[in-house]
Design a protein around this motif. Structure first.
Motif, PDB file in Angstrom:
ATOM      1  N   LEU A   4       0.852  -1.188   0.000  1.00  0.00           N
ATOM      2  CA  LEU A   4       0.000   0.000   0.000  1.00  0.00           C
ATOM      3  C   LEU A   4       0.888   1.238   0.000  1.00  0.00           C
ATOM      4  N   GLN A   6       1.120   5.227   0.337  1.00  0.00           N
ATOM      5  CA  GLN A   6       0.386   6.386   0.813  1.00  0.00           C
ATOM      6  C   GLN A   6       1.107   7.654   0.383  1.00  0.00           C
ATOM      7  N   CYS A  23      -4.216   6.535  -0.838  1.00  0.00           N
ATOM      8  CA  CYS A  23      -3.726   5.197  -0.523  1.00  0.00           C
ATOM      9  C   CYS A  23      -3.945   4.346  -1.770  1.00  0.00           C
ATOM     10  N   SER A  25      -2.791   0.857  -4.367  1.00  0.00           N
ATOM     11  CA  SER A  25      -2.200  -0.476  -4.436  1.00  0.00           C
ATOM     12  C   SER A  25      -2.545  -1.113  -5.774  1.00  0.00           C
ATOM     13  N   TRP A  34      -9.045   3.006   7.579  1.00  0.00           N
ATOM     14  CA  TRP A  34      -8.234   4.178   7.896  1.00  0.00           C
ATOM     15  C   TRP A  34      -8.130   4.293   9.410  1.00  0.00           C
ATOM     16  N   ASP A  71      -7.806   1.223  -4.195  1.00  0.00           N
ATOM     17  CA  ASP A  71      -7.298   2.479  -3.697  1.00  0.00           C
ATOM     18  C   ASP A  71      -8.358   3.188  -2.871  1.00  0.00           C
ATOM     19  N   CYS A  89      -3.520   3.927   6.279  1.00  0.00           N
ATOM     20  CA  CYS A  89      -4.506   3.076   5.621  1.00  0.00           C
ATOM     21  C   CYS A  89      -4.036   1.633   5.753  1.00  0.00           C
ATOM     22  N   GLY A 102      -0.126   0.802   5.212  1.00  0.00           N
ATOM     23  CA  GLY A 102       0.735   1.716   4.481  1.00  0.00           C
ATOM     24  C   GLY A 102       1.721   2.369   5.447  1.00  0.00           C
ATOM     25  N   THR A 105       0.664   8.834   6.633  1.00  0.00           N
ATOM     26  CA  THR A 105       0.801  10.254   6.313  1.00  0.00           C
ATOM     27  C   THR A 105       0.826  11.022   7.615  1.00  0.00           C
TER      28      THR A 105
END
Lengths: 111, 116
Positions: A4, A6, A23, A25, A34, A71, A89, A102, A105
């Motif tokens: 994943l 991000q 996010c 993939s 999330w 995604d 995520c 992921g 962020t």
């Protein structure tokens, strides 16, 4: 290689601004989640999306799952300092809900 | 209990020392997961229990890592002969039932391990 991806990894914005975190993939997930994580704490689930194209709203947060279930995006409207944190995520590939996260962020909202 | 608890919250170990990390899941939760979170990274899956059965240990990085959940509730993650690369936050999560898309995992606060 992350399953994943991000983006962005870091985001610093002023209070009141809007932002979107992505996010992505190449894998298809049975569900995508999330989380928000604060320093010294474990991740806390914000939302789970299951159906392709699904949109969920949680106050100022809007989550979308891509049609192909590969995604997702998280949109925050009018960000506040309390939104500061690490947003993760995580995708589940099925079965017993083993999830892959992921990198996250890291969001900073400046008053 | 009110949530997933983990102990100790912080552990400093000398390289080569053995450590044991404890997880108390939410009462009645069938599934239990262990994750490793390195600095600046997302959590990475280590192992999964369904009650007392360890059904997946594919994420354990080496045979120095061992996890158990003998009575289907409390779990212990043991790391033998710790190395500096083992330094990370170890997170435990539990969920109420097995499988099904969208089943919520509840995370503990983690144990921060520092190997010197």
């Amino acid at each position: 290689t992350q399953l994943l991806e991000q983006s962005p990894q870091f985001l610093s914005i002023q209070e009141g601004e809007n932002l979107t975190v992505y996010c992505n993939s190449s894998s298809v997930f049975s569900s995508l989640q999330w989380y928000r994580q604060e320093p010294g704490e474990g991740p806390v689930l914000l939302v789970t999306v299951v159906t392709g194209g699904e949109v969920k709203k949680l106050k100022r947060l809007t989550f979308q799952f891509g049609d192909a279930r590969k995604d997702s995006s998280l949109h925050i409207t009018a960000a506040q300092p309390g939104d500061t944190g690490l947003y993760l995520c995580a995708g589940a590939l099925g079965g017993y809900q083993k999830v892959t996260f992921g990198i996250g962020t890291k969001l900073q909202v400046i008053p | 209990g009110a949530g997933v608890s983990q102990s100790p919250r912080y552990k400093v170990a000398k390289r080569g020392q053995d450590v044991a990390l404890r997880c108390d899941p939410i009462s009645g939760h069938v599934s239990l997961f262990w994750y490793q979170q390195a600095l600046g990274q997302g959590p990475e899956f280590l192992t999964y229990f369904q009650n007392e059965a360890q059904l997946d240990k594919s994420g354990l990085p080496s045979d120095r890592f061992f996890a158990e959940r003998p009575e289907g509730s409390v779990s212990t993650l043991k790391i033998q002969r710790t190395q500096q690369e083992d330094s990370a936050v170890y997170l435990c999560a539990s969920s109420r039932v097995v499988g099904g898309p969208g089943e919520t995992q509840y995370f503990g606060p983690g144990t921060r391990l520092l190997v010197l």
